[in-house]
Design an enzyme around this catalytic site. Structure first.
Site, PDB file in Angstrom:
ATOM      1  CG  ASP A  15      -1.876   1.139   1.292  1.00  0.00           C
ATOM      2  OD1 ASP A  15      -1.880   1.967   0.363  1.00  0.00           O
ATOM      3  OD2 ASP A  15      -2.633   1.224   2.279  1.00  0.00           O
ATOM      4  CG  ASP A 110      -2.650   3.310  -2.745  1.00  0.00           C
ATOM      5  OD1 ASP A 110      -3.765   2.752  -2.760  1.00  0.00           O
ATOM      6  OD2 ASP A 110      -2.139   3.809  -1.738  1.00  0.00           O
ATOM      7  CD  GLU A 111      -5.285  -1.054  -0.232  1.00  0.00           C
ATOM      8  OE1 GLU A 111      -5.725  -2.055   0.328  1.00  0.00           O
ATOM      9  OE2 GLU A 111      -5.898   0.028  -0.285  1.00  0.00           O
TER      10      GLU A 111
HETATM   11  P1  TTP Z   1      -5.295   5.071   0.551  1.00  0.00           P
HETATM   12  O1  TTP Z   1      -4.271   3.996   0.343  1.00  0.00           O
HETATM   13  O2  TTP Z   1      -6.477   4.755   1.373  1.00  0.00           O
HETATM   14  O3  TTP Z   1      -4.617   6.330   1.215  1.00  0.00           O
HETATM   15  P2  TTP Z   1      -3.214   6.981   0.952  1.00  0.00           P
HETATM   16  O4  TTP Z   1      -2.352   6.151   0.060  1.00  0.00           O
HETATM   17  O5  TTP Z   1      -3.421   8.384   0.473  1.00  0.00           O
HETATM   18  O6  TTP Z   1      -2.590   7.080   2.401  1.00  0.00           O
HETATM   19  P3  TTP Z   1      -2.022   5.886   3.311  1.00  0.00           P
HETATM   20  O7  TTP Z   1      -0.577   6.244   3.536  1.00  0.00           O
HETATM   21  O8  TTP Z   1      -2.820   5.964   4.572  1.00  0.00           O
HETATM   22  O9  TTP Z   1      -2.194   4.604   2.556  1.00  0.00           O
HETATM   23  O10 TTP Z   1      -5.810   5.581  -0.846  1.00  0.00           O
HETATM   24  C1  TTP Z   1      -4.976   5.664  -1.992  1.00  0.00           C
HETATM   25  C2  TTP Z   1      -5.358   6.856  -2.847  1.00  0.00           C
HETATM   26  O11 TTP Z   1      -6.730   6.766  -3.225  1.00  0.00           O
HETATM   27  C3  TTP Z   1      -5.199   8.181  -2.144  1.00  0.00           C
HETATM   28  O12 TTP Z   1      -3.897   8.697  -2.252  1.00  0.00           O
HETATM   29  C4  TTP Z   1      -6.233   9.035  -2.819  1.00  0.00           C
HETATM   30  C5  TTP Z   1      -7.310   8.069  -3.242  1.00  0.00           C
HETATM   31  N1  TTP Z   1      -8.474   8.162  -2.327  1.00  0.00           N
HETATM   32  C6  TTP Z   1      -9.545   8.988  -2.675  1.00  0.00           C
HETATM   33  O13 TTP Z   1      -9.532   9.605  -3.741  1.00  0.00           O
HETATM   34  N2  TTP Z   1     -10.602   9.094  -1.808  1.00  0.00           N
HETATM   35  C7  TTP Z   1     -10.652   8.437  -0.606  1.00  0.00           C
HETATM   36  O14 TTP Z   1     -11.622   8.586   0.159  1.00  0.00           O
HETATM   37  C8  TTP Z   1      -9.539   7.575  -0.260  1.00  0.00           C
HETATM   38  C9  TTP Z   1      -9.551   6.824   1.042  1.00  0.00           C
HETATM   39  C10 TTP Z   1      -8.494   7.480  -1.146  1.00  0.00           C
HETATM   40 MG    MG Z   2      -2.198   4.081   0.372  1.00  0.00          MG
END
Ligand code: TTP
Ligand code: MG
Length: 358
Positions: A15, A110-111
């Protein structure tokens, strides 16, 4: 202790750290160390997609209204998203994953889950594979990712959060029982606030507590989902990493800067929505067929309604009709409209059966 030993698979959950924001900082180093967020404008009902860790300290969160975010953090640097760049970063990550395994299941841009059970690189050590993947992503994509390494998907996903950002956490098969003992039950997928509260009333707070209760009690109380909770709490998660994800629907939606006051103004928005929907539909492969079309309408008071009808070639007329039906349910100003198509995957044999039975 429970006798069920988790299958000896090696799963890595990757992630990226504040993904969109990290790509922005990569491309503009002046943003480094600053509170930034990617999202829509605060004056246009925008929503935060993600925020840098500096901004999170002020309470800025994903899905929060940008206006609220700016109130919490007045010096917030708000950046509009660049989806093409995020997609490209995601593609580069996947190119690196593919050097280790074919079994890659993306959960979002991203996951992803990787099953590296049969990978011989890094002497077959999933810990070293994860480390190498993270280093390569940092060097070639220019962002950091975190990883969880475990014998199944559930535990790998929980683990990837534990050393975030830019870290990894390994749970070996021998450590699974100890790890689950104190893991809050709400970390189980699908266990929301309501279920967690019901369980807590019975003195069940951790996966360890779940294990001390009989599975039949869970089945009685929660049906099949109860069995699922009990299994995961026991470290039993045999869900495979599914490498080809197929979609069930395609849709587009838009929140309007000012509410649409009447049916006519809603219907006027349909051609533009339909154009972007058609672009998305064109990108699908030839194994998809449209089964239904649907329209979602969110009113100014956030009540919302969705209407669906069978249609294999939805046109403006179909969505205009759905729009009229939806409008009749509220007859108040509308803040969001969405249209979409429900799909059938012709390569999925159960989907084909459905078609013939209709
Ligand atoms: P996430 O992996 O949930 O968050 P993140 O990568 O920004 O942060 P973390 O370090 O906690 O993993 O989501 C990945 C991407 O998806 C994030 O950068 C932006 C997008 N996203 C949205 O557009 N809306 C949302 O509500 C969420 C949760 C994520
Ligand atoms: Mg993330």
């Amino acid at each position: 202790m429970n006798s069920s030993t988790p299958a000896k698979r090696k799963i890595i959950h990757i992630d990226a750290d504040c993904f969109y924001a990290a790509v922005e900082v990569r491309d503009n180093p002046a943003l480094k160390g600053k509170p930034i967020a990617v999202g829509g404008s605060a004056t246009r009902r925008g929503v935060i997609a993600t925020a840098s860790y500096e901004a999170r300290k002020f309470g800025v969160r994903s899905a929060m209204a940008s206006a609220t975010a700016v109130k919490r953090c007045p010096q917030l640097i708000l950046i509009p998203g660049r989806m093409a760049e995020y997609r490209e970063a995601s593609r580069q990550m996947h190119e690196i994953f593919a050097d280790y395994t074919d079994l890659i299941e993306p959960l979002s841009l991203d996951e992803a889950f990787l099953d590296v059970s049969n990978c011989s690189r890094c002497r077959g050590s999933a810990t070293l594979i994860a480390q190498e993947i993270r280093q390569r992503i940092a060097a070639h994509v220019g962002i950091t990712v975190s990883a969880g390494i475990a014998p199944n998907k559930f535990i790998a996903k929980v683990a990837s959060d534990l050393n975030k950002p830019d870290g990894q956490y390994v749970i070996t098969p021998e450590q699974v029982d100890g790890f689950l003992e104190t893991l809050p039950v709400k970390r189980i997928w699908g266990v929301g606030k309501v279920t967690a509260e019901r369980l807590e009333q019975q003195g069940i707070k951790t996966c360890g507590d779940v294990r001390r209760h009989d599975i039949y009690q869970f089945v009685q109380q929660f049906g099949q989902f109860g069995e699922h909770i009990h299994n995961l709490a026991n470290g039993v998660d045999n869900r495979p990493v599914v490498s080809e994800w197929r979609r069930k629907s395609v849709s587009v939606e838009h929140t309007y800067e000012t509410d649409l006051p009447d049916l006519e103004s809603c219907q006027e928005k349909i051609p533009a929505l339909l154009e972007s929907l058609q672009k998305r539909l064109q990108r699908l492969d030839e194994d998809y067929r449209i089964q239904n079309c649907f329209l979602k309408m969110k009113f100014f008071d956030f009540n919302q309604t969705t209407i669906e009808r069978q249609q294999t070639e939805p046109s403006y007329a179909d969505y205009a009709m759905l729009c009229e039906e939806a409008w009749q349910r509220g007859q108040v100003p509308v803040r969001l409209l969405g249209i979409g198509a429900r799909l059938i995957d012709m390569t999925d044999s159960s989907g084909q059966m459905d078609l013939f039975e209709k």
